[in-house]
Design an enzyme around this catalytic site. Structure first.
Site, PDB file in Angstrom:
ATOM      1  N   HIS A 363      -3.372   3.432  42.692  1.00  0.00           N
ATOM      2  CA  HIS A 363      -4.240   3.111  43.416  1.00  0.00           C
ATOM      3  C   HIS A 363      -5.840   3.549  43.056  1.00  0.00           C
ATOM      4  CE1 HIS A 363      -1.772   0.894  46.569  1.00  0.00           C
ATOM      5  NE2 HIS A 363      -0.765   1.878  45.939  1.00  0.00           N
ATOM      6  N   LYS A 551     -15.520   1.150  55.481  1.00  0.00           N
ATOM      7  CA  LYS A 551     -14.640   1.732  54.474  1.00  0.00           C
ATOM      8  C   LYS A 551     -14.775   3.219  54.793  1.00  0.00           C
ATOM      9  CE  LYS A 551     -16.791  -0.760  51.601  1.00  0.00           C
ATOM     10  NZ  LYS A 551     -15.759  -1.601  50.634  1.00  0.00           N
ATOM     11  N   ARG A 552     -13.788   3.738  53.774  1.00  0.00           N
ATOM     12  CA  ARG A 552     -13.893   5.497  53.741  1.00  0.00           C
ATOM     13  C   ARG A 552     -15.202   5.766  53.177  1.00  0.00           C
ATOM     14  NH1 ARG A 552      -9.457   8.846  54.469  1.00  0.00           N
ATOM     15  NH2 ARG A 552     -11.085  10.366  53.974  1.00  0.00           N
ATOM     16  N   LYS A 557     -18.207   4.446  46.784  1.00  0.00           N
ATOM     17  CA  LYS A 557     -18.304   3.303  47.543  1.00  0.00           C
ATOM     18  C   LYS A 557     -19.953   3.065  47.718  1.00  0.00           C
ATOM     19  CE  LYS A 557     -13.695   4.119  49.293  1.00  0.00           C
ATOM     20  NZ  LYS A 557     -12.938   2.717  49.305  1.00  0.00           N
ATOM     21  N   THR A 659      -9.565  -3.962  49.931  1.00  0.00           N
ATOM     22  CA  THR A 659      -8.896  -4.901  50.631  1.00  0.00           C
ATOM     23  C   THR A 659      -9.709  -5.423  51.974  1.00  0.00           C
ATOM     24  OG1 THR A 659      -7.727  -3.157  51.870  1.00  0.00           O
ATOM     25  CG2 THR A 659      -6.679  -4.224  50.167  1.00  0.00           C
ATOM     26  N   LYS A 663     -10.466  -9.164  54.027  1.00  0.00           N
ATOM     27  CA  LYS A 663     -10.475  -9.406  55.230  1.00  0.00           C
ATOM     28  C   LYS A 663     -11.881 -10.217  55.789  1.00  0.00           C
ATOM     29  CE  LYS A 663      -7.475  -5.496  55.541  1.00  0.00           C
ATOM     30  NZ  LYS A 663      -7.410  -3.960  55.470  1.00  0.00           N
TER      31      LYS A 663
HETATM   32  C1  LIG Z   1      -4.049  13.163  47.481  1.00  0.00           C
HETATM   33  C2  LIG Z   1      -5.282  12.693  48.238  1.00  0.00           C
HETATM   34  C3  LIG Z   1      -4.997  10.989  48.168  1.00  0.00           C
HETATM   35  C4  LIG Z   1      -4.677  10.269  49.118  1.00  0.00           C
HETATM   36  C5  LIG Z   1      -4.804   8.805  49.314  1.00  0.00           C
HETATM   37  C6  LIG Z   1      -5.189   8.138  47.862  1.00  0.00           C
HETATM   38  C7  LIG Z   1      -5.386   6.853  47.767  1.00  0.00           C
HETATM   39  C8  LIG Z   1      -4.653   6.278  46.660  1.00  0.00           C
HETATM   40  C9  LIG Z   1      -6.564   6.149  48.111  1.00  0.00           C
HETATM   41  C10 LIG Z   1      -6.642   4.762  48.378  1.00  0.00           C
HETATM   42  O1  LIG Z   1      -6.446   4.250  49.515  1.00  0.00           O
HETATM   43  N1  LIG Z   1      -6.922   3.963  47.565  1.00  0.00           N
HETATM   44  C11 LIG Z   1      -7.332   2.609  47.645  1.00  0.00           C
HETATM   45  O2  LIG Z   1      -6.060   1.854  47.583  1.00  0.00           O
HETATM   46  C12 LIG Z   1      -6.236   0.607  48.039  1.00  0.00           C
HETATM   47  C13 LIG Z   1      -5.171  -0.186  48.153  1.00  0.00           C
HETATM   48  O3  LIG Z   1      -4.791  -0.206  46.880  1.00  0.00           O
HETATM   49  C14 LIG Z   1      -7.465  -0.269  47.175  1.00  0.00           C
HETATM   50  O4  LIG Z   1      -7.657  -1.457  47.494  1.00  0.00           O
HETATM   51  C15 LIG Z   1      -8.735   0.553  47.071  1.00  0.00           C
HETATM   52  O5  LIG Z   1      -9.554   0.145  45.942  1.00  0.00           O
HETATM   53  C16 LIG Z   1      -8.274   2.103  46.571  1.00  0.00           C
HETATM   54  O6  LIG Z   1      -9.544   3.002  46.877  1.00  0.00           O
HETATM   55  C17 LIG Z   1      -5.592   9.145  46.854  1.00  0.00           C
HETATM   56  C18 LIG Z   1      -5.442  10.425  47.117  1.00  0.00           C
END
Ligand SMILES: CCc1ccc([C@H](C)CC(=O)N[C@@H]2O[C@H](CO)[C@@H](O)[C@H](O)[C@H]2O)cc1
Length: 820
Positions: A363, A551-552, A557, A659, A663
């Site tokens: 992701h 968003k985060r 971003k 995503t 929406k």
């Molecule tokens: C270990 C810390 C950590 C926690 C969560 C993440 C996730 C992968 C971050 C995340 O939510 N990524 C997002 O995933 C979405 C679903 O596929 C995508 O639409 C977003 O572009 C992506 O940033 C990375 C690293």
């Protein structure tokens, strides 16, 4: 949700009303008229739960008995949101319960708001998992989600003096009506200790564990109700429980602390969700959480397969496991451990079964987000697992040495254990059947960048499956007005068949339909303004142009680009350079990881800009800057239907998919965005002319990164507007409660600007003013807004799940005959 009351609705509502009254009596021993909204919510929830039970039990047992192949969606996060309204709509019982409650003197909105929003996830990844569960159930694909039942979910965000403050979120405090504790399905998970491998006389390996700590994994099951489909899936969330509540020996010895120390340590495992979504902090507790999740899950999977089928060689024909990013990677060595240590399989057999069982979804490309665990930590906490990973790594190195003798570089790039670190992504790619990115661009970048060395030898393993969102929650639940307008215009088919939404395209040319579409947006904007005032005491002009970035908070971003651009508009209004601009509300919603200083600084900057604008009589009536605290699923559901312009402005090549962008599109907002992630496919679906695309493409960004040719300070000096806007960050003009300024943010842009915000500033400015120009032409704006909704069907998670099923899982949907 004013669908004409069907026949029998009144009777069913009356029957439901008495069930709710009865539930209040039985549950709280009080008559309904003494009940609080919280008690009424719980009673209603329990009634709906009863409605779900039969089909849930039927399907859970029948899929098990039928041996139908099942997908296991393994994720450290499930951002499920509130469930009452979603379940009522999917069951087709919303009107019935709404009428019953009205007769009891309650409006549904009040009861809906009582439910806590279980924030068991950070953002995109967690919410995607929840949308997937809804689509899997609606499509009748045998499925189970496995996650962790964090006692404390994602922190609650409060803004004090413009700064983010994190408050623990004890989501289950109000009682969680949807979950069932399965005390009959607990498993022991072991940590630490020592492991001894002994080959006994008949040549079988016997593994001795000693001095390990045990934790009991107790599952809580939640039903996942499909839309008008009798199939009900299951979300199983593991909670950590100490094997023994109190160590009486230590207690009687008066050593009270240690008596409960073990318990605390054990139960700390599922205590809280880690709020990072990019920088893993490599904390031991996080590793414990990951192993806890995968060990309980894989033990249970092997157990029920052995009970049901017996022959574990056939496991990959009965279950397929999807690993949601690298967080559950340890499921791979854990399955191998169980097959070798508990089931007596040989190494080769165990590895072969594992390789056919697992698939991995990546992701993010952010190097800092890729998990690399210190080998010493993993060796001490998970000695047996580490041994297995060592063996996998050694065999990989041998294989590469044979195919590429002397190529130490290649080994150092492909190896799993390298530089004292365990690279989880490499382990996933090596041991998975399929590896996918979450948009077409992201899939391509995995092949050409992150996993290039793996791709050249196994190209067939890699693909891109573009994300999606469930139209049940993000239209029927979040935007009932638009949902009714669409139903009245093209029928209800869209809820179960995303291709149907296309039929709305011709109505973009229909003035009366555009009128109704506009009315829906206006009503939604009024609702949002009322909700914002009631929930956060913040006022916003519902007649204004709603320009939203939700968003985060992350530098890639580029909320900072948006903030600096707003400062340039502020300067333009103050100087009189800008005269005719419709009233604009710039709305931000974002949580920052607590340790991410620059992200928290950006929140502080946005709130300072909000005060600056409100404090100047030349700007306060022309625009407002609003920061909506505590962005979560429920906030998104009221914000997105009220949005005119959706900000998707990440640096090209950085947002894997997005995503939220989908929406906003579904809810009739136009997108201003870069050619990044799924924005590219949105432009393919609706036509670039119906979006406001701007900025450097990924190739241009790559070139500038490669030849280090980018000079942000020169770009700023060449653009007076930009330079003046940037000065606000350091010249003290921004009102902050402690007179602090924003030097670090200023220098991050002027010195390095790693995300090319200044580079794209001018292009962004042009795209923004073009958006305002089009907004001034109501018919043109509405025509494009209708087209965006009409062409957003492709981004249904039903399409996404069907693609996973065709390319990766190969499940057979439950036979349709039984569906209806
Ligand atoms: C270990 C810390 C950590 C926690 C969560 C993440 C996730 C992968 C971050 C995340 O939510 N990524 C997002 O995933 C979405 C679903 O596929 C995508 O639409 C977003 O572009 C992506 O940033 C990375 C690293």
């Amino acid at each position: 949700r004013n669908n004409p009351p069907e026949a029998g609705l009144a009777e069913r509502a009356a029957e439901t009303r008495s069930r709710i009254e009865e539930k209040v009596r039985k549950q709280f021993a009080i008559p309904i008229d003494e009940a609080t909204p919280e008690q009424v919510y719980e009673a209603v929830g329990l009634c709906v739960r009863d409605d779900i039970m039969d089909s849930w039990i039927t399907w859970r047992t029948s899929t098990q008995r039928s041996g139908a192949k099942c997908v296991i969606y393994l994720s450290a996060e499930f951002l499920i949101g509130r469930l009452l309204t979603n379940n009522l709509i999917n069951l087709g019982k919303y009107e019935c319960y709404e009428m019953a409650l009205r007769e009891l003197g309650y409006d549904m909105a009040t009861i809906e708001e009582v439910e806590s929003d279980p924030a068991l996830g950070n953002g995109g990844l967690g919410r995607l998992a929840a949308c997937f569960m809804d689509s899997l159930a609606t499509l009748g694909l045998p499925s189970m989600g496995y996650g962790i039942r964090y006692e404390y979910g994602f922190f609650r965000q409060e803004i004090r003096d413009g700064r983010q403050v994190e408050i623990p979120d004890n989501w289950a405090f109000g009682g969680a009506v949807w979950e069932t504790a399965r005390t009959d399905r607990t498993y022991e998970v072991r940590f630490g200790g020592t492991v001894e491998e002994n080959w006994n006389s008949d040549g079988n390996l016997r593994v001795e564990y000693r001095d390990y700590q045990s934790v009991i994994a107790k599952p809580y099951d939640m039903p996942v109700v499909g839309y008008r489909s009798p199939y009900t899936g299951t979300l199983r969330l593991w909670s950590a429980v100490a094997p023994k509540q109190l160590d009486l020996v230590q207690f009687n010895r008066g050593d009270y602390e240690s008596a409960s120390a073990d318990r605390e340590l054990a139960e700390s495992i599922s205590k809280v969700l880690y709020p990072e979504d990019s920088h893993p902090r490599g904390k031991e507790l996080r590793l414990r959480q990951q192993y806890f999740l995968v060990s309980a899950t894989m033990q249970q999977i092997v157990d029920s397969h052995r009970r049901r089928n017996g022959d574990l060689r056939k496991l990959p024909d009965a279950v397929v496991v999807q690993i949601n990013d690298t967080h559950p990677t340890l499921a791979i060595p854990e399955l191998i451990r169980i097959l070798i240590d508990n089931e007596g399989f040989s190494w080769e057999e165990a590895v072969e079964i594992a390789e056919r069982t697992f698939n991995y979804t990546n992701h993010t490309l952010l190097p800092e987000a890729l998990e690399c665990w210190p080998a010493p930590l993993m060796r001490s906490l998970l000695p047996r697992i580490y041994r297995i990973i060592e063996t996998i790594d050694a065999r990989l190195r041998d294989r590469i040495w044979q195919t590429n003798p002397g190529d130490a570089d290649l080994i150092s790039r492909l190896a799993i254990i390298h530089d004292g670190k365990v690279r989880m992504a490499n382990l996933c790619v090596l041991m998975s059947t399929k590896v996918n990115g979450v948009s077409q661009l992201h899939g391509k970048l995995l092949k050409t960048r992150l996993f290039r060395d793996f791709y050249v030898t196994q190209p067939e393993k890699f693909l891109g499956i573009t994300n999606g969102i469930t139209q049940r929650r993000w239209l029927a639940v979040a935007n009932p007005r638009l949902n009714s307008l669409i139903n009245d215009t093209i029928g209800e088919g869209f809820m179960r068949d995303w291709t149907k939404l296309e039929e709305l395209v011709p109505y973009a040319e229909d003035a009366s339909f555009r009128q109704k579409f506009d009315e829906v947006k206006r009503e939604n904007k009024r609702d949002f303004a009322t909700w914002l005032e009631r929930t956060h005491g913040i006022s916003i002009d519902p007649e204004s142009f709603m320009d939203v970035q939700a968003k985060r908070l992350h530098e890639y971003k580029r909320q900072l680009l948006k903030a600096v651009h707003i400062l340039s508009i502020y300067d333009g209004l103050v100087s009189g350079r800008i005269t005719d601009m419709p009233k604009v509300s710039f709305v931000f919603a974002a949580k920052a990881a607590p340790g991410y200083v620059r992200a928290k600084d950006t929140i502080r900057l946005i709130n300072a800009i909000s005060r600056l604008v409100a404090g100047n009589e030349r700007t306060r009536d022309a625009m407002s800057v609003v920061f909506v605290p505590n962005y979560d699923v429920s906030t998104a559901q009221v914000l997105m239907p009220a949005t005119d312009l959706s900000e998707q402005i990440s640096t090209a090549g950085f947002e894997a998919s997005g995503t939220g962008n989908m929406k906003f599109m579904l809810n009739g907002a136009l997108t201003i965005g870069t050619m990044d992630g799924a924005n590219i496919e949105m432009a393919e679906e609706v036509g670039e002319e119906n979006m406001f695309i701007f900025g450097a493409r990924v190739e241009e960004i790559d070139r500038m990164k490669a030849d280090h040719s980018y000079r942000p300070r020169e770009v700023a000096q060449a653009d007076g507007r930009l330079q003046k806007a940037l000065e606000h960050l350091v010249d003290g003009s921004l009102p902050t409660s402690d007179n602090s300024r924003f030097e670090d943010l200023y220098h991050s842009l002027m010195d390095s600007d790693p995300y090319f915000a200044l580079y794209d500033f001018d292009a962004y400015d042009k795209a923004f003013w073009e958006a305002l120009r089009v907004y001034g032409d109501r018919d043109e704006w509405l025509r494009r807004a209708v087209l965006n909704t009409a062409r957003s069907g492709y981004f249904s998670s039903d399409r996404t799940i069907n693609e996973y099923n065709e390319a990766v899982w190969h499940l057979t949907p439950i036979d349709d005959a039984a569906r209806f």
